[in-house]
Each structure stands twice: as structure tokens, then as C-alpha cells.
Scaffold this motif. Structure first.
Motif, PDB file in Angstrom:
ATOM      1  N   UNK A 197     -13.953  -2.174   4.826  1.00  0.00           N
ATOM      2  CA  UNK A 197     -12.406  -1.578   4.561  1.00  0.00           C
ATOM      3  C   UNK A 197     -12.103  -2.045   6.049  1.00  0.00           C
ATOM      4  N   UNK A 198     -10.553  -2.160   6.278  1.00  0.00           N
ATOM      5  CA  UNK A 198      -9.792  -2.443   7.424  1.00  0.00           C
ATOM      6  C   UNK A 198      -8.569  -1.846   7.378  1.00  0.00           C
ATOM      7  N   UNK A 199      -8.071  -1.155   8.605  1.00  0.00           N
ATOM      8  CA  UNK A 199      -6.710  -0.787   8.667  1.00  0.00           C
ATOM      9  C   UNK A 199      -5.643  -1.958   8.487  1.00  0.00           C
TER      10      UNK A 199
ATOM     11  N   UNK B 275      -2.384   3.340   6.718  1.00  0.00           N
ATOM     12  CA  UNK B 275      -3.192   2.904   5.535  1.00  0.00           C
ATOM     13  C   UNK B 275      -4.397   2.192   5.603  1.00  0.00           C
ATOM     14  N   UNK B 276      -5.436   2.380   5.006  1.00  0.00           N
ATOM     15  CA  UNK B 276      -6.737   1.887   5.070  1.00  0.00           C
ATOM     16  C   UNK B 276      -7.030   1.145   3.931  1.00  0.00           C
ATOM     17  N   UNK B 277      -7.306  -0.314   3.861  1.00  0.00           N
ATOM     18  CA  UNK B 277      -7.434  -1.047   2.804  1.00  0.00           C
ATOM     19  C   UNK B 277      -9.136  -1.207   2.407  1.00  0.00           C
ATOM     20  N   UNK B 278      -9.603  -0.823   1.293  1.00  0.00           N
ATOM     21  CA  UNK B 278     -10.914  -0.695   0.854  1.00  0.00           C
ATOM     22  C   UNK B 278     -11.040  -1.575  -0.366  1.00  0.00           C
TER      23      UNK B 278
ATOM     24  N   UNK C  64       0.801  -1.188   0.017  1.00  0.00           N
ATOM     25  CA  UNK C  64      -0.018  -0.146  -0.024  1.00  0.00           C
ATOM     26  C   UNK C  64       0.778   1.281   0.011  1.00  0.00           C
ATOM     27  N   UNK C  65       2.074   1.142   0.231  1.00  0.00           N
ATOM     28  CA  UNK C  65       3.092   2.357   0.158  1.00  0.00           C
ATOM     29  C   UNK C  65       4.025   2.278  -0.907  1.00  0.00           C
TER      30      UNK C  65
ATOM     31  N   UNK D 240      -5.409   1.099  -1.197  1.00  0.00           N
ATOM     32  CA  UNK D 240      -4.982   1.566  -0.127  1.00  0.00           C
ATOM     33  C   UNK D 240      -4.979   3.230  -0.044  1.00  0.00           C
ATOM     34  N   UNK D 241      -5.774   3.483   0.969  1.00  0.00           N
ATOM     35  CA  UNK D 241      -6.084   4.945   1.420  1.00  0.00           C
ATOM     36  C   UNK D 241      -5.400   5.287   2.789  1.00  0.00           C
ATOM     37  N   UNK D 242      -4.437   6.358   2.236  1.00  0.00           N
ATOM     38  CA  UNK D 242      -3.906   7.025   3.667  1.00  0.00           C
ATOM     39  C   UNK D 242      -4.921   7.702   4.651  1.00  0.00           C
ATOM     40  N   UNK D 243      -4.466   7.307   5.769  1.00  0.00           N
ATOM     41  CA  UNK D 243      -5.320   7.884   6.986  1.00  0.00           C
ATOM     42  C   UNK D 243      -4.429   8.229   8.222  1.00  0.00           C
ATOM     43  N   UNK D 244      -5.048   8.886   9.183  1.00  0.00           N
ATOM     44  CA  UNK D 244      -4.173   9.400  10.228  1.00  0.00           C
ATOM     45  C   UNK D 244      -3.923   8.141  11.065  1.00  0.00           C
TER      46      UNK D 244
END
Length: 252
Positions: free
Chosen positions: A204-206, A245-248, A24-25, A238-242
Motif C-alpha cells: 500500500x502507498x499514500x 488517501x491510501x492506495x491498496x 480515489x475521491x 482508495x482508503x481514507x486516512x488522516x
């Protein structure tokens, strides 16, 4: 001294693993070095023991896209490595665009080990030393095989040994003996990990939470290995969050 060296090596290896980009990165760099590093990283995740160490580490080309964002650079450098004879690209029956990648030396080692003591052993060695070494293609036509000194009876024996699989009449894919076990485990593992994300809240899941969970039944190839597949194939985003990465799910 031997024990101290092992401890130092173990400490270095642990630090190296922590510094590797997680799924994801992607590495922004599409340089040859980044492609080869990604190839080594994913190959290291291949669970050799699951198959009794009978298969070479298998990497799917699209898994590298989860680590190197420039897909064109990945494909270009893989082709370069293939032409240099350092890797082979393989059709695994998972779709026209899903290619396997193996390092050449482990590939030859495992193929020879698979046929050791069989009547085909000498023929397989000759095939590896001539056809495979000289021709980087995914498949071989009948005319090409005959030009290389392999008649129809030889091809039949190579198919029986699992070194070739039938593509169509008069054409054969290069293969790895016993690779069907990997393909079955891969299909089950992909479905299992996708199902785990699908059942999560909001689908979705971290990433860190998924890694902390027990691997879902069927994910015998390992969560890390399968995540590189799902992200590279764009089945997960993979979506960046605080919180990391959040997987959706990529599907609507």
C-alpha cells in the motif's frame, strides 16, 4: 494585454487543476454534468505527445468510475452522448467490458490525418460521413455495410487503413489508426504501476507519496492517467486516512 491575459488564464487553469477531485475521491453526483466533467478531466491527462499527436485523446470508460461513483449514471450518459454524435465508444481489444471513449470531432480529425495522401483517403472520408455519422454501434455487420454502400472491397481497404478491425467473419470493430501503440503502452503502464504498489511496504502507498515519486519505468502514459484506470477497474482501492488517501491492492 496579450501577456496579461495569458497569465490570468494560466492562473485560472492552475487553480482549476487543484480543485479537481484527485483519483480515489469520486464525485458523489452522477449528473450528466459530472460525467462530462470527468470525461474532460481524464481526456486532459492523455499524453498526446507520446504518440506524436497522431491519436485523439483516449479515455477508458471505467476510468470515469474513479471520479463518478454512480457507474450506471456514467454508462447511461455516455450512451446519450454517443446517440447525440458527440462521442464514440470503441472496442480496443482489452476485454469485452473495457471500452474506449473518444470525442467525435478529434476522432474524425485524427483518422483523416492518418490517411491523408493515401489511396484510401476518399473512401475513409465517405465512411466517416455516412456510416460512422449514422450508426453509433461498436461494430458493423457485412449486411449493414452493404446497405450503407460499402462492398467487400471497400471493407478490405478500410481495414488496411486501420479504420476497421476484424471482429469475426463478416463483422468489424470501428477503430482508430495506430491505436495499437496506445494499447501496448497502456498494458505496460498498468503492470508498472501495479508493480510499484505491490513492492511498497504492506502493498500500500499514500496517494501523495506515489505522485511525488518518479514514474516507474513503463508508466509512460503518466501516473495520473493510469491511476484512474486502476481505481476505476478496482485493481486498487482508495482508503481514507488522516494522511490522505491510501492506495491498496484490491487482490488479497
Amino acid at each position: 494585454m496579450g501577456r496579461r491575459r495569458r497569465l490570468l488564464c494560466d492562473t485560472f487553469e492552475a487553480k482549476r487543476r487543484r480543485l479537481e477531485p484527485p483519483p480515489g475521491e469520486p464525485r458523489p453526483d452522477g449528473s450528466p454534468g459530472s460525467v462530462e466533467a470527468a470525461l474532460r478531466d481524464v481526456a486532459a491527462l492523455f499524453p498526446r505527445g507520446l504518440f506524436g499527436d497522431a491519436l485523439p485523446p483516449l479515455v477508458l470508460r471505467h476510468q470515469l468510475y474513479s471520479l463518478v461513483s454512480d457507474r450506471t449514471a456514467v454508462d447511461r450518459h455516455l450512451n446519450h452522448l454517443r446517440d447525440e454524435g458527440r462521442i464514440r465508444l470503441l472496442h480496443l481489444g482489452l476485454g469485452a467490458d473495457t471500452l474506449g471513449v473518444v470525442f467525435m470531432e478529434p476522432y474524425k480529425e485524427k483518422v483523416l490525418a492518418a490517411v491523408a495522401g493515401t489511396p484510401q483517403a476518399g473512401l475513409v472520408r465517405r465512411f466517416l460521413d455516412s456510416a460512422v455519422a449514422a450508426c453509433p454501434e461498436l461494430s458493423y455487420e457485412q449486411s449493414r455495410m452493404r446497405a450503407l454502400g460499402f462492398e467487400d472491397g471497400d471493407v478490405t481497404q478500410l481495414v488496411a487503413a486501420g479504420v476497421l478491425t476484424v471482429r469475426d467473419a463478416g463483422s468489424w470493430w470501428l477503430a482508430v489508426p495506430g491505436v495499437g501503440r496506445f494499447v501496448r503502452a497502456f498494458v505496460r503502464g498498468r503492470q508498472a504501476l501495479l508493480g510499484a504498489v505491490r513492492r511498497s511496504r504492506h502493498r500500500e502507498v499514500l496517494l501523495r507519496e506515489l505522485r511525488q515519486r518518479r514514474a516507474p519505468p513503463g508508466a509512460r502514459l503518466g501516473v495520473g492517467y493510469l491511476l484512474h484506470d486502476l481505481l476505476g477497474a478496482q485493481l486498487l482501492r482508495s482508503v481514507p486516512t488522516t494522511s490522505g488517501p491510501m492506495l491498496r491492492l484490491a487482490e488479497p
